[in-house]
Design an enzyme around this catalytic site. Structure first.
Site, PDB file in Angstrom:
ATOM      1  CB  SER A  60      28.698  42.764 -10.962  1.00 38.54           C
ATOM      2  OG  SER A  60      29.411  43.208  -9.828  1.00 38.54           O
TER       3      SER A  60
ATOM      4  CE1 TYR B 289     -17.483  53.659  -5.008  1.00 36.32           C
ATOM      5  CE2 TYR B 289     -17.928  55.018  -3.088  1.00 36.32           C
ATOM      6  CZ  TYR B 289     -17.086  54.628  -4.106  1.00 36.32           C
ATOM      7  OH  TYR B 289     -15.845  55.192  -4.230  1.00 36.32           O
TER       8      TYR B 289
ATOM      9  CD  GLU C 218      18.522  37.854 -11.439  1.00 39.12           C
ATOM     10  OE1 GLU C 218      18.952  37.482 -10.351  1.00 39.12           O
ATOM     11  OE2 GLU C 218      19.161  38.609 -12.194  1.00 39.12           O
TER      12      GLU C 218
HETATM   13  N1  ARG Z   1     -13.067  58.103  -6.741  1.00 36.70           N
HETATM   14  C1  ARG Z   1     -14.139  57.259  -6.418  1.00 36.70           C
HETATM   15  C2  ARG Z   1     -13.716  55.774  -6.624  1.00 36.70           C
HETATM   16  O1  ARG Z   1     -12.727  55.518  -7.198  1.00 36.70           O
HETATM   17  C3  ARG Z   1     -15.314  57.552  -7.300  1.00 36.70           C
HETATM   18  C4  ARG Z   1     -16.636  57.309  -6.642  1.00 36.70           C
HETATM   19  C5  ARG Z   1     -16.829  58.292  -5.536  1.00 36.70           C
HETATM   20  N2  ARG Z   1     -18.075  58.058  -4.865  1.00 36.70           N
HETATM   21  C6  ARG Z   1     -18.370  58.563  -3.708  1.00 36.70           C
HETATM   22  N3  ARG Z   1     -19.519  58.217  -3.200  1.00 36.70           N
HETATM   23  N4  ARG Z   1     -17.559  59.301  -3.025  1.00 36.70           N
HETATM   24  O2  ARG Z   1     -14.393  54.887  -6.176  1.00 36.70           O
END
Ligand code: ARG
Length: 493
Positions: free
Chosen positions: A279, A319, A292
């Site tokens: 401390s 995506y 901790e």
């Molecule tokens: N930096 C992007 C990620 O981590 C990679 C893929 C990018 N794709 C896109 N359609 N902008 O997901």
């Protein structure tokens, strides 16, 4: 700054730093820079093999990639004005190999399959690294258990003294839990180790690429079957994080005990000074800070899992850029777990257990009373519930002597245990913590011979896990070696 080769066709306007940084995954992508280079190499070898990229171009690209592989990826590739490392490395490649050659590598792929592939490559390596630290921790726990097969200590339920056990039994309880996490990591490895590459944006490509070939070159087990799932699935990351969350929860339980055990109330353990802090105002203090912090980071990792899960749950196919925000949670979970496992192994290795203190506490609070009740059952044929009540009644008077037990026997069921043959000696034996432990010979229990068997079994399982790990590591290394030699082949061709 290298030129942003991706934007210039479709979009106009120079982004300010705020927007560029907001969009960029560069910081998190540092962990996939090296995998990205390998993905580039594998893709190049395959494009060339399939006749999709001519030898002269392949040679120039291979030269630039190989240089980055051996000399390191230049700082320019990590500029935060690139959206990600894929764009950064492509920028670097084009700068070195020229647009006419360098500009040909991104055929039949997208950053979507690229990033998914890179993440899996990195997570694979992280799993092996964490498994190695977990193995060290388990090895330490088994070794320390072996030193303490005869160290009698109190066991607790509800944090109340419950029944005596041994330190070996206690340490092996943690080892077994960590071993299951190791199993989970090995199983996770198998599911992570599948290749999304060649899925391109999500719908694959019209070019005749060979996904099996890049899969093999990158050391994956198999390709992911559906290209839409391949680019957008992150359940491998969720699985990894949930596995780490469980692992850290067990580490946190052990830390909680170390913290409790090193307090002046308990004094079962003294942690090595290097794992403790003092401390700034109270000069006498020695605080178990590493334990901790680790207990705290078990929460950080659980939070990372939660954040990643919530990110995923509303995303439509396929995506979505949101997926980029999941990646830092994955790295966070991994890096905190990796560091914790190493520290915990060291902390357990150097901990000094106070065996006298443990022994002194081992029969506190009538924690051997169960054995006395068992003795009444064994020797006088009482129903367990009757014996339980007789001993319970005796405990009320704060001491267990023949007189007290005799009175309790009469009160509870009108019998004279003394007439049946109960003696002061028999009671003393039944209440002796060492003898109590020695009687627990059932599989999984604390009796010395059982624990010695357990130590042998646990060591065998650990050895099996280590062998599996070694095999996986060798397979990855072999694949990488083959890939690099094919790249060299392209350069020399
Ligand atoms: N930096 C992007 C990620 O981590 C990679 C893929 C990018 N794709 C896109 N359609 N902008 O997901």
């Amino acid at each position: 700054m290298r030129h942003d080769q991706i934007r210039e066709g479709r979009l106009t306007g120079e982004r300010n730093t705020l927007i560029a940084r907001y969009l960029s995954s560069m910081e998190a992508d540092r962990r996939i820079a090296s995998p990205d280079l390998r993905v580039d190499m594998a893709h190049l070898v395959m494009l060339n093999r399939q006749g999709l990229i001519a030898k002269e171009h392949a040679q120039k690209i291979a030269t630039a990639l190989h240089r980055m592989y051996t000399e390191g990826i230049p700082d320019e590739a990590f500029d935060e004005r690139f959206e990600d490392i894929h764009a950064g490395i492509e920028g670097e490649l084009i700068a070195k190999a020229g647009i006419d050659s360098g500009g040909r590598l991104h055929l039949a792929r997208s950053r979507n399959d690229e990033v998914a592939t890179c993440l899996r490559i990195r997570v694979r390596e992280d799993i092996l690294e964490i498994l190695t630290s977990v193995a060290t921790l388990r090895e330490v726990l088994i070794r320390r258990a072996d030193e303490h097969t005869g160290t009698v200590m109190p066991g607790f339920t509800h944090l109340q003294h419950a029944q005596p056990t041994t330190l070996a039994h206690h340490l092996l309880a943690y080892e077994e839990a960590f071993s299951r996490s190791a199993e989970r990591l090995l199983e996770t490895f198998a599911r992570v180790n599948r290749s999304p590459l060649g899925s391109a944006a999500f719908a694959s490509t019209g070019f005749p690429i060979d996904r099996e070939m890049t899969c093999r070159l990158l050391g994956f087990n198999s390709i992911l079957g559906n290209s839409m799932d391949a680019v957008s699935g992150r359940d491998f990351a969720l699985e990894m994080l949930s596995t780490l969350t469980i692992l850290m929860a067990d580490a946190s339980r052990l830390c909680e005990e170390l913290i409790l055990w090193s307090s002046a109330f308990v004094e079962f353990v003294e942690l090595d000074d290097i794992y403790c802090s003092t401390s700034s105002i109270m000069p006498q203090k020695k605080n178990p800070d590493c334990a901790e912090i680790m207990r705290g980071h078990a929460g950080t990792v659980a939070g990372a899992f939660q954040s990643a899960l919530v990110c995923m749950k509303g995303l439509p196919m396929s995506y979505n850029r949101d997926l980029q925000t999941l990646t830092p949670h994955l790295w966070n979970g991994i890096s905190h777990t990796a560091a914790s496992m190493e520290i915990l192994a060291g902390m357990m290795d150097t901990a000094v257990f106070n065996v006298e203190r443990m022994y002194r506490e081992s029969d506190r609070g009538f924690s051997t009373a169960t054995e006395l009740a068992d003795t009444l059952v064994r020797e006088f044929g009482l129903p367990f519930r009757t014996a339980h009540n007789i001993v319970g009644r005796a405990v009320r008077s704060k001491e267990i002597t023949l007189t007290v037990i005799e009175r309790a026997g009469k009160e509870i069921s009108g019998i004279s245990l003394q007439e049946m043959g109960l003696t002061e000696d028999r009671i003393r034996d039944a209440l002796d913590p060492g003898l109590v432990v020695a009687a627990k010979k059932v599989a999984g229990g604390p009796a010395e011979e059982v624990i010695c068997d357990a130590i042998r079994i646990r060591s065998g399982i650990l050895k099996d896990h280590n062998e599996t790990m070694q095999m996986q590591r060798r397979a990855l290394q072999d694949a990488e070696d083959e890939l690099v030699s094919m790249i060299r082949g392209l350069i020399e061709a």
